[in-house]
Design an enzyme around this catalytic site. Structure first.
Site, short mmCIF file in Angstrom:
data_model
loop_
_atom_site.label_atom_id
_atom_site.label_comp_id
_atom_site.label_asym_id
_atom_site.label_seq_id
_atom_site.Cartn_x
_atom_site.Cartn_y
_atom_site.Cartn_z
N HIS B 59 0.82 -1.22 0.00
CA HIS B 59 0.00 0.00 0.00
C HIS B 59 0.85 1.26 0.00
CE1 HIS B 59 -3.17 -2.78 0.79
NE2 HIS B 59 -2.77 -3.05 2.02
N HIS B 222 -6.89 -4.39 -1.35
CA HIS B 222 -6.19 -5.67 -1.29
C HIS B 222 -6.38 -6.49 -2.55
CE1 HIS B 222 -6.39 -4.57 2.99
NE2 HIS B 222 -5.19 -5.08 2.98
#
Lengths: 200, 357
Positions: B59, B222
Site C-alpha cells: 500500500h 487488497h
C-alpha cells in the site's frame, strides 16, 4: 503436523485460487509459510512431554508467522486444543473435549457463526461429527474419518453462501458461488488427521 | 507477471532495505524472529505519545513511508496484503514507547484487527505499555449492517495518521491523541474505483479479469474484487459516482440518518444538505494510475463539490494508499474544522508526506 504441512503445501495453489475469487489471493501462501515454520519449530531439538505442549507450540508458531486473520484463528485453535491435552498421549474422548475447546476459541475470536461462510462452517460440523462418533463408541481413527468427511462436506456447503464475516464479506452478494478458502483449509487439516490416525 | 524482483519471498524485506537506504532518518529492524518494523532513527522524545501503525505491504507509501516527524513513530509491514503478527507489533511498540503510551492505528480488516488486538493485550500485560487503538473504517462501498464485518479502513488512514501524529508532537496525552484519531475517522469517508486488478508477487497473476470497457466499483485496497462491476464511465462520471456515495453520509450533511450511518454516523451536519461544508480532499492512485489522470479526477471532483456548495480547503493528489499495481483511484473526504486544519498544516517530514520543515 507433518501431514498437515504436506497437505497445505500440496494444496497451496488451490487455496490461493479460491482466495483470489473472493479475497486477496494469499491464503495458500500464508498457511504454507506458517506450517513451514511449524515444521522447523518442531524440529530435532524440541521434545514435548505432552500432546498439549506440542500443539501449543504449533499455535504460537502459527500466530507469529502466518499473519492475516488465519494466523490468530488457527493459532488460537491449536493453543486451545493443546491446553486440554496435558498427557503424553491423547485418546478419542480427550480429543473430543479438546476439539470442542478449539471450536469455541475460534468462534469467540472471529465472532463467526455457522453460515457466515468462514472456517467455522467446516470446523463446527467436524467437531460435532467427532463428538458423535466418540459418543457412539467409535475409536480415534473412525472419529477422525467422520470429522474429515463432515469438514469436507461443510467446506463444499459454503459455495452458495454469502459471506458475512472476514474479507469476503466486503464483496456482499459477489461472494456467492465460491467455496470459502478458510473452510477448505480446515477440511485439509482434518483430512490430514484422519490420514495419520488411520495408519496408527 | 513482470516485476522488479529478486524473489517473491524476499519482496518485502528487499523493498524495506531500499527504503532505509533512501531515507537515513529511518531504521528498519528486520532481524527479529517475528518480522520487520520501520521506526524513526531518533528515539521517541520522553513523554511524547508514540503512534504505531501497520498492515499488509503493498500500500506504499502507507505505512512505512509515513514514519517520521509529525506522523508515525513506527510501522509494521506484514507480507503483501497480509497483516503483521502480534510479536512484530509488540516489538515496534516497545522500541518507540516514550513512556507516554502508544496509539495503534488499525484499518478495519479482520486480520489487522485480530493481530493488533493480540499485540495490545501483550503490550499491556507483558510489557506494561499503555495502548489505545484507533480503528479506521471509512470506506462507504461497504455498508454497515449486522451481517458484515463493517466498513473497510482505507484512505482516511492518511488523515488519521497525519492529524493524530501532529497532536502527539505537541505533547498531548494518550487519551487526547486517540480521541482525535477517532474523531478524524468519524469525519472521513472514502470510495474507490478500479480499472485493472493488481498482481501480488506470490500469486504471479492478476487477482481478477476485467474487460476493456468495464470498471470495478467500490474496490478495497487488497486486490479483491469490488462490490459491483459497471460499464466504464467518463472521469466526470467516476468522480460523481464516488462523491455521491460519500456525500450521502450524514457527516457531510447527506442522507436521512437511516441505518446506513449506523453506529458510525459520526458528527452529523444538517440533514440532507452539504452546502457550506468544508473538507480536506484526497484523491489517491491505487498504484498504476498516472498523476495526470489523478489530477483530472481531482478537477472533476472539485467541480462537483463546488456545485454542491462544498469547499475543498486542503487537497492531496497522488499515490498515498495504493494496491500494488492496480489502476484506479480512491476519493477520501475529511470534514474540516479549525483544529483539524491547524494540525494538517503542522510540519511533517516522512518519505511519503513532507511540508513545513
Amino acid at each position: 503436523m507433518a501431514a498437515v504441512a504436506a497437505a497445505v503445501s500440496a494444496h497451496k495453489d488451490e487455496l490461493t485460487e479460491l482466495d483470489a475469487a473472493i479475497g486477496d489471493a494469499d491464503h495458500g501462501a500464508n498457511l504454507q509459510r506458517g506450517f513451514t515454520a511449524v515444521t522447523v519449530a518442531l524440529g530435532a531439538e524440541f521434545e514435548p512431554e505432552t500432546v498439549g505442549q506440542l500443539l501449543t507450540k504449533v499455535g504460537m508458531t502459527l500466530i507469529s508467522s502466518v499473519g492475516g486473520a488465519s494466523g490468530p484463528l488457527y493459532g488460537s485453535a491449536f493453543r486451545a486444543v493443546g491446553k486440554q491435552l496435558a498427557t503424553p498421549e491423547a485418546d478419542a474422548d480427550q480429543l473430543a473435549i479438546a476439539l470442542r475447546a478449539g471450536l469455541d476459541s475460534v468462534r469467540a475470536l472471529g465472532a463467526a457463526a455457522a453460515g457466515d461462510k468462514t472456517m467455522v462452517d467446516a470446523l463446527m460440523p467436524a467437531v460435532q461429527a467427532f463428538d458423535d462418533a466418540v459418543a457412539s463408541g467409535l475409536g480415534l481413527a473412525d472419529a477422525a474419518r467422520a470429522a474429515a468427511d463432515a469438514a469436507e462436506a461443510g467446506a463444499r456447503a459454503t459455495v452458495p453462501l454469502q459471506a458475512r464475516k472476514g474479507r469476503a464479506s466486503y464483496l456482499g452478494e459477489r461472494s456467492i458461488g465460491h467455496q470459502d478458502p478458510g473452510a477448505t483449509s480446515t477440511a485439509l487439516i482434518f483430512a490430514a488427521l484422519a490420514e495419520v490416525t488411520a495408519g496408527a | 507477471m513482470k516485476k522488479f524482483l529478486n524473489s517473491a519471498d524476499s519482496f518485502v524485506a528487499d523493498s524495506l532495505a531500499g527504503l532505509a537506504a533512501a531515507h537515513p532518518a529511518l531504521r528498519v529492524k528486520a532481524d527479529g524472529p517475528d518480522g520487520p518494523f520501520v521506526a524513526r532513527r531518533a528515539p521517541t522524545r520522553p513523554g511524547k505519545v508514540a503512534l504505531v501503525s501497520g498492515g499488509g505491504s503493498g500500500h506504499d507509501p502507507l505505512h512505512a513511508g509515513f514514519v517520521g516527524l509529525g506522523m508515525l513513530d513506527a510501522a509494521c509491514p506484514g507480507e503483501v496484503f497480509t497483516s503483521p503478527v502480534p510479536g512484530q507489533i509488540l516489538a515496534a511498540a516497545q522500541a518507540v514507547d516514550g513512556g507516554a503510551g502508544v496509539v495503534f492505528v488499525v484499518k478495519n480488516y479482520t486480520g489487522d484487527v485480530l493481530n493488533f488486538q493480540m499485540a495490545a493485550e501483550l503490550a499491556a500485560e507483558d510489557a506494561g505499555i499503555a495502548v489505545e487503538t484507533v480503528l479506521v473504517d471509512d470506506d462507504v462501498a461497504v455498508r454497515d449492517s449486522t451481517w458484515t464485518a463493517g466498513r473497510r479502513g482505507t484512505g482516511a488512514t492518511v488523515f488519521v495518521e497525519k492529524l493524530a501524529g501532529a497532536l502527539a508532537e505537541r505533547g498531548a496525552s494518550l487519551a487526547e491523541v486517540a480521541d482525535l484519531g477517532r474523531r478524524v475517522n468519524a469525519r472521513s469517508r472514502s470510495f474507490a474505483v478500479a480499472l485493472t486488478a493488481c498482481t501480488t508477487p506470490a500469486n504471479g497473476k492478476p487477482g481478477f479479469q476485467l474487460p476493456e470497457d468495464e470498471m470495478e466499483v467500490g474496490v478495497g485496497i487488497h486486490g479483491e474484487p469490488g462490490r459491483s462491476r459497471a460499464k466504464l464511465a467518463s472521469a466526470a462520471g467516476v468522480a460523481a459516482l464516488a462523491l455521491d456515495a460519500i456525500l450521502a453520509e450524514p457527516v457531510f450533511g447527506g442522507g436521512d440518518g437511516d441505518a446506513a450511518g449506523g453506529a458510525h454516523a459520526g458528527e452529523s451536519a444538517a440533514s440532507g444538505d452539504s452546502a457550506g461544508v468544508e473538507v480536506m480532499a484526497l484523491v489517491s492512485g491505487l498504484g498504476a494510475t498516472p498523476l495526470s489522470e489523478l489530477y483530472l479526477l481531482f478537477g472533476e471532483a472539485s467541480r462537483i463539490l463546488a456545485e454542491r456548495g462544498v469547499s475543498i480547503v486542503r487537497s492531496l493528489v497522488g499515490n498515498y494508499v495504493t494496491s500494488l499495481d492496480m489502476a484506479g483511484a480512491s476519493f477520501t473526504l475529511c470534514r474540516a474544522d479549525d483544529e483539524l486544519l491547524e494540525l494538517w498544516d503542522a510540519p511533517v517530514n516522512t518519505p511519503g508526506l513532507r511540508w513545513g520543515v
